[in-house]
Design an enzyme around this catalytic site. Structure first.
Site, mmCIF file in Angstrom:
data_model
loop_
_atom_site.group_PDB
_atom_site.id
_atom_site.type_symbol
_atom_site.label_atom_id
_atom_site.label_comp_id
_atom_site.label_asym_id
_atom_site.label_seq_id
_atom_site.Cartn_x
_atom_site.Cartn_y
_atom_site.Cartn_z
ATOM 1 N N GLU A 320 40.546 34.037 43.958
ATOM 2 C CA GLU A 320 39.637 32.506 42.673
ATOM 3 C C GLU A 320 40.483 33.005 41.582
ATOM 4 O O GLU A 320 40.895 34.857 41.302
ATOM 5 C CB GLU A 320 38.395 33.332 42.971
ATOM 6 N N CYS A 354 34.178 33.155 35.179
ATOM 7 C CA CYS A 354 35.191 32.438 35.757
ATOM 8 C C CYS A 354 34.714 30.883 35.594
ATOM 9 O O CYS A 354 35.333 30.097 36.136
ATOM 10 C CB CYS A 354 35.073 32.914 37.126
#
Length: 569
Positions: A320, A354
């Site tokens: 990720e 994120c």
């Protein structure tokens, strides 16, 4: 297909009287049932017990520099490569002294982990799950304040940002992932006549070791990447972020003190290239479990590719990598919600999530109201130490981050395409402080609108109302990422069309809600394109990444004929 309980019970009942019964132990396929729910987020109101506990924990850590070793197989190691973790909001203070592992120690950890794996694999999964649930309960109670305090001081999270991360989400990861592991076993293959032939499926660990490379920005992600694969019998080498050492080591100690076997998870602070080269060169690499930057993940992927001929199998790559997340505002949007949720998404935890919003598309008709709302709200946001509970945000993580973010702000000040609407100041004399900054751009191809900044900077592009559809369709062209996105709209037809059009632009898509705040078990998290492999941590399929399924067919009726009935006249 027969329900799993009925299939297995019928098969075991019928074959139990035979000379040979099922070769698969019940502990491999039958798990105790249990239910879970999300860990509540505590309020920390003045006078509350949780606030008193947290204040005491913060005080106990305020002037301490903890000495944190490398840990391999339960043994501590210290090298000459000494490092320090500064307190971001007061960088003269060091919260931890730690040591980088050498290539020799990384390889030693691989050998130790593989030896530990032989015993760990034999522990019934029910027992593994019980241990994780006990640890989760301990984290929710006696360790909660300390987990939050180490995250606050070491990673500059405010009270609420620590609570939703190092308490609630960390606990949720362990509870839900064990629940999802248990749910895997609810499916068993079809056995049409189990008294004659029984079909079963069990889950083995991956062959080899897992390299877990974890980020600074979520204590919960670090714990999840390091420990969750072990539920399925795996072993990991954990490379924590240099800027999250204190909280990450606390997680290690909590598991250790709960009786977690030595060598199953090995704690290896390391220089990134040293760790990466060592693990990707080893023939028994089973998987890389990664959260971090695109260049680092690409380097790891290339290293695995370069070494593919030397592995005993094909390593899994789970990653990720962040995003350039958007809020798209339709002319029918409710302005107050747009303003409040954009402020939270862009500036909570200094924009270092994120999923943080860093680009906003606003129609001309609403821009005056939204601009005023953003400017006036930005003025109310206190930027200060995390120990001052009225701080909305604190410092960014380190000097490197500060320099990168301030560079984008300088670009916004000098570019002919951009204007600073609010904020724009920064100061690293005491802590790495950057004001929450709103930028207006006239060009959606400007680098500040395309590149990931990972800081408290959000850029607005104002579009003509009559171009709402074409602007919406261009979202996916403005950046290579596809992590999170939000649509603010009260027109059902447009919302339906936009949801279909934008489905490739975000792994987590929100309607009339901000782009941040995914909850384990509620919004499984992950994105595609350059945002990662979209393996959806916090969802039911994540555990399959760490398991190697085996199908078993066992027949109880002798076979004597080699021919088939139709062959006879």
């Amino acid at each position: 297909m027969l329900p799993v309980a009925k299939t297995i019970s019928r098969g075991v009942h019928k074959i139990g009287v035979r000379s040979i019964s099922s070769v698969i132990p019940k502990t491999d396929i039958e798990l105790k049932d249990f239910q879970i729910k999300n860990e509540p987020v505590l309020s920390y109101l003045p006078g509350s017990q949780e606030r008193q506990d947290l204040e005491a924990a913060l005080k106990s850590l305020a002037d301490v520099t903890e000495d944190i070793p490398i840990v391999i197989g339960g043994k501590e190691y210290r090298t000459e490569h000494v490092q320090y973790q500064p307190m971001p909001h007061d960088h003269q203070k060091k919260v931890a002294k730690f040591y980088w592992a050498t290539p020799e120690l990384v390889n030693k950890a691989i050998d130790v982990s593989l030896k530990a794996k032989a015993d760990w694999e034999k522990v019934p999964i029910d027992e593994k799950i019980d241990m994780f649930l006990r640890v989760s309960d301990d984290m929710a109670t006696k360790y909660r304040a300390l987990l939050n305090a180490t995250t606050m001081l070491g990673q500059a999270k405010t009270v609420i940002q620590a609570e939703i991360d190092s308490a609630a989400e960390l606990i949720d990861f362990f509870r839900f992932n064990t629940f999802f592991a248990k749910e895997l076993f609810q499916y068993q293959p079809i056995s049409e006549h189990p008294e004659q032939t029984l079909n079963l499926m069990r889950y083995r660990s991956l062959e080899g070791f897992i390299a877990s490379v974890t980020p600074f920005n979520f204590t919960a992600i670090a714990g999840n990447l390091a420990y969750t694969p072990t539920v399925m019998g795996n072993v990991t080498l954990w490379k924590p972020s240099d800027t999250a050492i204190l909280s990450n080591y606390l997680i290690y100690k909590i598991f250790r003190d709960a009786g977690f076997p030595d060598g199953v998870v090995n704690f290896l602070p390391s220089d990134g290239p040293v760790f990466g080269k060592a693990v990707t060169a080893h023939p028994e690499l089973a998987a890389v479990n990664f959260t971090g930057s695109v260049p680092t993940f690409q380097w790891l992927w290339k290293a695995v590719g370069d070494n593919i001929h030397s592995y005993k199998g094909f390593p899994k790559l789970v990653g990720e990598c962040g995003g350039k997340n958007y809020h798209f505002v339709h002319p029918t949007a409710e302005v107050g919600t747009v303003v409040a949720s954009t402020i939270r998404s862009a500036f909570e935890y200094q924009g270092q999530k994120c999923s943080a919003c860093s680009r906003v598309y606003v129609p001309e008709s609403l821009w005056p109201q939204i601009k005023e709302g953003l400017v006036e709200t930005q003025k109310t946001l206190k930027v200060g130490p995390v120990t001052e509970f009225d701080s909305f945000m604190s410092a960014v993580i380190d000097k490197k981050s500060f320099d990168r973010i301030s560079g984008y702000i300088d670009h916004a000040k000098s570019s002919p395409n951009t204007t600073i609407v609010a904020g724009g100041k920064y100061d690293d004399s005491v802590g790495y402080f950057v004001e929450p900054t709103v930028v207006h751009t006239t060009d959606p191809t400007d680098r500040i609108f395309k590149e990931e900044i990972f800081g408290p900077v959000v850029t607005v592009f104002v579009y003509p109302d009559q171009k709402v559809e074409s602007t919406m369709k261009s979202i996916g062209e403005h950046t290579p990422y596809a992590l999170t996105g939000a649509l603010y709209c009260n027109d059902q037809n447009f919302a339906d069309m936009a949801t279909e059009t934008l489905k490739g632009t975000a792994g987590n898509f929100y309607v009339n809600d901000k782009s941040t705040g995914s909850v384990v078990g509620q919004q499984p998290f992950g994105g595609a394109r350059l945002s990662g492999t979209n393996d959806k941590a916090g969802g039911p399929h994540y555990m399959l990444k760490w398991a190697s399924a085996q199908s078993i067919k066992q027949t109880f009726v002798p076979l004597h004929d080699v021919g088939y009935p139709y062959m006879k006249s």
